[in-house]
Design a protein around this motif. Structure first.
Motif, mmCIF file in Angstrom:
data_model
loop_
_atom_site.group_PDB
_atom_site.id
_atom_site.type_symbol
_atom_site.label_atom_id
_atom_site.label_comp_id
_atom_site.label_asym_id
_atom_site.label_seq_id
_atom_site.Cartn_x
_atom_site.Cartn_y
_atom_site.Cartn_z
ATOM 1 N N UNK A 108 31.275 45.968 15.941
ATOM 2 C CA UNK A 108 30.351 46.078 14.806
ATOM 3 C C UNK A 108 30.917 46.996 13.726
ATOM 4 N N UNK A 109 31.472 48.136 14.119
ATOM 5 C CA UNK A 109 32.068 49.060 13.142
ATOM 6 C C UNK A 109 33.244 48.417 12.410
ATOM 7 N N UNK A 110 34.109 47.748 13.169
ATOM 8 C CA UNK A 110 35.277 47.099 12.565
ATOM 9 C C UNK A 110 34.847 46.005 11.593
ATOM 10 N N UNK A 111 33.897 45.176 12.007
ATOM 11 C CA UNK A 111 33.427 44.102 11.132
ATOM 12 C C UNK A 111 32.803 44.650 9.853
ATOM 13 N N UNK A 112 32.032 45.707 9.972
ATOM 14 C CA UNK A 112 31.413 46.319 8.793
ATOM 15 C C UNK A 112 32.477 46.782 7.805
ATOM 16 N N UNK A 113 33.489 47.452 8.320
ATOM 17 C CA UNK A 113 34.551 47.953 7.429
ATOM 18 C C UNK A 113 35.350 46.800 6.823
ATOM 19 N N UNK A 114 35.695 45.822 7.640
ATOM 20 C CA UNK A 114 36.474 44.682 7.149
ATOM 21 C C UNK A 114 35.697 43.921 6.080
ATOM 22 N N UNK A 115 34.429 43.638 6.329
ATOM 23 C CA UNK A 115 33.618 42.900 5.362
ATOM 24 C C UNK A 115 33.447 43.670 4.055
ATOM 25 N N UNK A 116 33.437 45.006 4.137
ATOM 26 C CA UNK A 116 33.272 45.829 2.938
ATOM 27 C C UNK A 116 34.568 45.978 2.138
ATOM 28 N N UNK A 117 35.720 45.946 2.811
ATOM 29 C CA UNK A 117 36.969 46.312 2.135
ATOM 30 C C UNK A 117 38.020 45.215 2.025
ATOM 31 N N UNK A 118 37.958 44.182 2.843
ATOM 32 C CA UNK A 118 39.015 43.170 2.856
ATOM 33 C C UNK A 118 38.689 41.992 1.952
ATOM 34 N N UNK A 119 39.735 41.435 1.378
ATOM 35 C CA UNK A 119 39.640 40.237 0.544
ATOM 36 C C UNK A 119 40.515 39.155 1.200
ATOM 37 N N UNK A 120 40.490 37.933 0.658
ATOM 38 C CA UNK A 120 41.386 36.898 1.198
ATOM 39 C C UNK A 120 42.876 37.236 1.043
ATOM 40 N N UNK A 121 43.194 38.250 0.255
ATOM 41 C CA UNK A 121 44.591 38.661 0.054
ATOM 42 C C UNK A 121 44.925 39.939 0.812
ATOM 43 N N UNK A 122 44.108 40.298 1.797
ATOM 44 C CA UNK A 122 44.288 41.550 2.528
ATOM 45 C C UNK A 122 44.870 41.306 3.915
ATOM 46 N N UNK A 123 45.829 42.161 4.278
ATOM 47 C CA UNK A 123 46.281 42.244 5.660
ATOM 48 C C UNK A 123 45.503 43.395 6.286
ATOM 49 N N UNK A 124 44.662 43.078 7.260
ATOM 50 C CA UNK A 124 43.931 44.098 8.013
ATOM 51 C C UNK A 124 44.808 44.442 9.209
#
Length: 187
Positions: A107-123
């Motif tokens: 849940x924490x990871x998904x929250x951060x990813x959804x808030x900060x990542x774009x289709x051009x992001x390498x997480x």
């Protein structure tokens, strides 16, 4: 930078030169940067090299370190002192995993990813070795892969066996079959 880590960075750079295909399934956007566990500190000291290569390829970089995820979760638990007195109370979960911890981490990871990542992001997920014995990397990856709009790069201290697509974290006896793209420090 060690030659193995340099080779892994070079392999990653080469992988990023291929244009990103749109419409791939989430599992096809997962990349495992596989390295020997003895290179953990060298890799950590050089994660900025991976960030630089990513930015040079015109992509965004989002590094998420899960090394301290379990101690942070445990310190927030109401019954943490009892767990330390009787750690076997934490044992016995299905598959040896701590389901509450995993659900919280995902849940924490998904929250951060959804808030900060774009289709051009390498997480980039760092520190998965610290989850050994607590959570399966495959469970974490399965839990977050759909939230990553770009690519998920998992720094993986272990082995990849290409003949059956098996990954083994650290020196685990069993691995799991996963179709992520493996990046290896090749000669």
């Amino acid at each position: 930078m060690s030659s193995k880590v340099s080779k892994l960075v070079a392999t990653y750079r080469q992988h990023l030169t291929v244009p990103w295909q749109a419409g791939l399934a989430a599992v096809q956007r997962v990349i495992f940067a596989v390295y020997d566990k003895s290179d953990e500190l060298r890799l950590r000291a050089n994660t900025e090299e991976f960030a630089l290569v990513t930015q040079q390829a015109g992509k965004r970089w989002l590094l998420i370190d899960v090394t301290d995820a379990f101690p942070e979760w445990m310190s927030a638990q109401e019954y943490r002192d009892a767990y330390f007195e009787c750690p076997e109370d934490l044992a016995g979960y299905p598959g040896g995993e701590l389901t509450e911890f995993i659900a919280n981490l995902v849940a924490q990871l998904k929250t951060r990813i959804l808030a900060e990542a774009t289709p051009e992001t390498v997480v980039a997920l760092l520190g998965v070795g610290a989850l050994f014995g607590l959570a399966r990397v495959s469970t974490i990856v399965e839990g977050i892969k759909d939230a990553v709009p770009g690519r998920l790069l998992v720094f993986f201290p272990g082995e990849h066996h290409p003949e059956n697509h098996t990954y083994r974290l650290l020196d685990a006896r069993d691995g799991w079959n996963y179709l992520a793209v493996p990046l290896l420090a090749t000669d």
